[in-house]
Scaffold this motif. Structure first.
Motif: not given
Length: 497
Positions: A29-52
């Motif tokens: 999976d890491t290899v696949r991400k490395m081939l998808s982006y020319s530079s590390p894209p960094g961490y991207r949060r997909q959803t807003t954290p839940a605060r129940p």
């Protein structure tokens, strides 16, 4: 980043993703991400954290923070205070961190955005700042007026004991004289010295003195929103610049005028500076500003506050909580008062009757001893207790003259001494002092003798005192010459030989 580059190069040369993962000890999976982006894209949060635990309290928190808009900034809710109130009043069981994170995100979303402004030549911004200074050995707060020309960054700075309406106008008058021209428009805040009232439609009801000033110079005034200093950010920044550069360390001058002359010199020196992002100096850009400004009117505006009053039974006129003396001849008269930044002028009808240095304290009494001498001459028993004479520093010769007059003429000597003091109404203190010293040396202890001597000094003629008029002059008895008296000298001379 080095590993990223090695994986991408190996796969570009034909190595499979499975083999690359095995060679470099990373997941496929890491290899696949490395081939998808020319530079590390960094961490991207997909959803807003839940605060129940926080969800049911968000409306309460928002209500408290919205209510803070109507109270002073120093009494706004902090994250800690919100956390404590939720636990005490609403049974909140969550942690402090989620409260702090929510408030920080809320502030970021509500933070105001600003539009970059362009500043055409000929426009200005004005404001006042504060700093500590030492004037005449006394450390005090200075209120300094600043006029900024944003197009060129040219500036003018002038300091005053107080930021009153007269100081606002006087600062403008000196700034216009410094630049030799008048700006087309000036941006102000909503200071009470300038704006008497903000009307419901947003227009300003100007203070009377300020309105007359604008009419005199034909300036178009503009105002920032209340509490929005960013709308005149150039002059706000310049106030801080002047405080840091002109008033550190604390300036020390003998007089306000000396301090202001020094500030003017600093403004001239600054015109040779080249600011960041500019290819021209302030002085070079100032030429365009001055070309777009209006010419000075034929005469400057009189920067003074005007009011009326009445002279009291103690020959005092009240202005701005302080009492200023006037000559006793104007007692109980209606007078007009003009308050300048450095003096108070009092007049009756078309005549100026008194001038005093402006007092910036409160509930003080400012006397001028000469105003009361005619009344003291009539009520001579008040001489020693007269408040206007307390602290009046006169040369030592005057005290010597008073002692001699009282010793020789008793009560009448006091009256003649006051008459001598009244000569200061017409003559300079230096000339009168010289005449008093001359009279004491001659023993001519009288008002008439002193008056004659001071007149002769002013007119540059030798004094001629008549002994019959001045009975207190020392008299010498001169005998007639007798020829036989010289025989004694001759006989004594022969014996000596």
């Amino acid at each position: 980043m080095e590993l990223y580059l090695k994986v991408r190069l190996a796969c570009a040369e034909g190595l499979s993703q499975r083999s690359a993962a095995k060679r470099f000890n990373v997941s496929r999976d890491t290899v696949r991400k490395m081939l998808s982006y020319s530079s590390p894209p960094g961490y991207r949060r997909q959803t807003t954290p839940a605060r129940p635990k926080l969800g049911g309290f968000i409306a309460t928190i928002d209500g408290w923070l919205d209510g803070d808009r109507g109270v002073p900034r120093k009494q706004h809710h902090t994250a800690k205070r919100v956390f404590d109130r939720l636990r005490q009043e609403h049974g909140f069981t969550g942690g402090y961190t989620i409260i702090k994170d929510y408030i920080r995100e809320r502030e970021q979303r509500s933070r105001e955005m600003f539009v970059p402004l362009a500043h055409p030549a000929g426009d200005a911004q004005a404001d006042f700042g504060e700093a500590l200074v030492e004037i005449g050995g006394v450390t005090q707060k200075a209120h300094f007026f600043v006029l900024d020309l944003p197009h060129s960054d040219g500036c003018y700075v002038r300091a005053y004991p107080a930021a009153v309406a007269e100081a606002w106008v006087d600062g403008h008058v000196h700034a216009f004289a410094f630049f030799g021209a008048v700006p087309r428009s000036i941006v102000y805040d909503n200071d009470r010295c300038l704006v008497a009232k903000i009307l419901p439609d947003g227009t300003r009801k100007r203070a009377s003195l300020f309105s007359g000033f604008l009419s005199h110079y034909l300036i178009r005034d503009r105002y920032a929103r209340p509490g929005k200093g960013n709308e005149k950010g150039n002059v706000e920044g310049l106030v801080g610049y002047c405080r840091r550069n002109f008033m550190v360390p604390i300036p020390k001058f003998e007089t306000w005028e000396a301090f202001n002359l020094w500030l003017e010199e600093q403004c001239r020196k600054r015109q040779s500076d080249k600011l960041r992002g500019e290819s021209e100096t302030i002085g070079e850009r100032l030429v365009r500003d001055l070309a777009a400004m209006q010419p000075l009117p034929a005469s400057p505006f009189e920067a003074c506050d005007q009011t009326s009053g009445r002279v009291s039974s103690q020959s005092l006129v009240r202005y701005k909580t302080n009492d200023y003396s006037v000559p006793v001849a104007w007692g109980h008269q209606e007078v007009w008062v003009r308050g300048y930044v450095d003096e108070v002028v009092i007049g009756c009808r078309s005549e100026v009757i008194a001038r005093h240095p402006r007092c910036w304290q409160r509930e003080e009494v400012i006397f001028q001893a000469l105003h009361y001498l005619p009344l003291i001459e009539q009520k001579i028993n008040a001489l020693d207790q007269a408040a206007p004479l307390q602290g009046w520093q006169l040369p030592e010769a005057f005290e010597t003259l008073r002692r001699l007059m009282e010793a020789r003429m008793h009560k009448h000597g006091k009256r003649e001494y006051v008459q001598v003091l009244r000569l200061l109404e017409s003559f300079d203190i230096a000339d009168l002092q010289a005449a008093v010293e001359h009279a004491v040396d001659l023993g001519a202890i009288s008002f008439d003798a002193v008056k004659h001597l001071v007149l002769c000094r002013v007119e540059r003629i030798p004094p001629r005192l008549d002994l019959d008029i001045y009975p207190f002059l020392p008299r010498a008895k001169v005998e007639k010459t007798i020829a036989r008296a010289y025989l004694t000298l001759l006989s004594d001379g022969q014996k000596a030989a």
